[in-house]
Design a protein around this motif. Structure first.
Motif, short mmCIF file in Angstrom:
data_model
loop_
_atom_site.label_atom_id
_atom_site.label_comp_id
_atom_site.label_asym_id
_atom_site.label_seq_id
_atom_site.Cartn_x
_atom_site.Cartn_y
_atom_site.Cartn_z
N LYS A 1 -12.78 2.81 5.88
CA LYS A 1 -12.04 4.06 5.71
C LYS A 1 -10.54 3.79 5.71
N ARG A 2 -10.11 2.85 6.57
CA ARG A 2 -8.68 2.50 6.65
C ARG A 2 -8.21 1.87 5.34
N SER A 3 -9.06 1.02 4.77
CA SER A 3 -8.70 0.38 3.49
C SER A 3 -8.61 1.41 2.37
N LEU A 4 -9.53 2.40 2.38
CA LEU A 4 -9.50 3.44 1.35
C LEU A 4 -8.24 4.29 1.48
N THR A 5 -7.87 4.63 2.72
CA THR A 5 -6.64 5.43 2.94
C THR A 5 -5.42 4.66 2.47
N ARG A 6 -5.38 3.37 2.80
CA ARG A 6 -4.24 2.55 2.37
C ARG A 6 -4.14 2.50 0.86
N ARG A 7 -5.30 2.39 0.20
CA ARG A 7 -5.28 2.33 -1.27
C ARG A 7 -4.80 3.65 -1.87
N ILE A 8 -5.25 4.77 -1.28
CA ILE A 8 -4.82 6.08 -1.79
C ILE A 8 -3.32 6.26 -1.63
N VAL A 9 -2.78 5.84 -0.46
CA VAL A 9 -1.34 5.97 -0.22
C VAL A 9 -0.55 5.12 -1.21
N LEU A 10 -0.98 3.88 -1.43
CA LEU A 10 -0.27 2.99 -2.35
C LEU A 10 -0.32 3.52 -3.78
#
Length: 280
Positions: free
Chosen positions: A2-11
């Motif tokens: 979930k953390r990786s998905l959030t980071r990708r969405i922010v980037l």
């Protein structure tokens, strides 16, 4: 996960926001160039023209600005940009090869001075350069203006090309020498293809420097026949109002060669990078 998905969405969201901020002014410029005057000055702005027109482009291209054809301004800008690109690339390549391959006295001082020169505000150089060109009888001439542009482009180009030259393995030059190649042949057959991507990148910077520059051209040139395209734009600004339609049409025409040049050399830059990777 979930953390990786959030980071990708922010980037991705940040990248999309930067892209929109960068492209929107260009889009609005091109859109306004095709709008009739009643839509340009409408209190309800629309992103796309309801009734597209070419009247602003016709005025810029065929109307004659200050009794001088648009194509004369274009020719002057093209000459300055071409001379600046060729001369600055050649001088920078030779200088970058010297500072990357040879050790000589004041080499470090020379590199530091190149950085210091770029820190000086361009506006502070207007009067000194004006006096220098006047002494050399180069004021109000395109060659004089071209020398100024070359002087601005060369320091940055040397710094950029120095890294490309230093990255070329010396073993390649030694292998060419063992095979019987002289210094000149080694330079053109081994060094030049490998530093071509850097040469293309510096040519883009030099082209933009000469093509878009306004302050020095407006200060050093007197005759309207020698004016460049950025100076031409000022004729559409008046005391009683600004002709935004022709301004946007002229700005669009001014932007097209820069985009075309970048797209042209971008392909060569990518091919040069690929060639360099294979040969390295």
């Amino acid at each position: 996960m979930k953390r990786s998905l959030t980071r990708r969405i922010v980037l991705n969201g940040t990248g999309l926001l930067v892209f929109v901020c960068a492209v929107f002014p260009v889009f609005w410029m091109a859109s306004t160039a095709f709008k009739p005057n009643n839509e340009i000055f409408s209190t309800t702005p629309k992103p796309f023209p309801s009734h597209p027109t070419l009247e602003h482009f016709d005025l810029v291209l065929n109307g004659g600005i200050a009794e001088v054809s648009f194509w004369e301004y274009f020719r002057n800008s093209a000459i300055l940009a071409l001379v600046t690109v060729v001369a600055s690339s050649l001088l920078a390549l030779l200088a970058a090869t010297a500072v990357a391959r040879f050790r000589f006295r004041f080499r470090t001082t020379f590199l530091i001075m190149l950085l210091v020169v770029q820190m000086v505000p361009l506006e502070a150089l207007v009067i000194p350069l004006f006096l220098d060109l006047k002494k050399l009888d180069l004021l109000n001439t395109l060659p004089g203006l071209a020398i100024v542009y070359i002087g601005f482009a060369v320091p940055f180009a040397i710094w950029m090309l120095r890294g490309f030259v230093a990255a070329v393995p010396r073993e390649l030059e030694e292998a060419a020498a063992i095979d019987g190649a002289g210094p000149v042949r080694t330079f053109f057959k081994v060094m030049l293809p490998l530093v071509a991507p850097g040469l293309v990148a510096t040519s883009i910077f030099s082209f933009i420097t000469a093509w878009n520059e306004f302050i020095f051209a407006f200060t050093f040139l007197d005759d309207q026949e020698k004016y460049t395209l950025p100076i031409m734009l000022q004729f559409f600004f008046g005391r009683s109002g600004n002709a935004w339609g022709p301004i946007m049409a002229a700005s669009t025409l001014l932007t097209i060669p820069v985009i075309a040049f970048f797209l042209l050399v971008q392909r060569r830059m990518v091919s040069g990078l690929t060639a360099g990777a294979v040969k390295g």
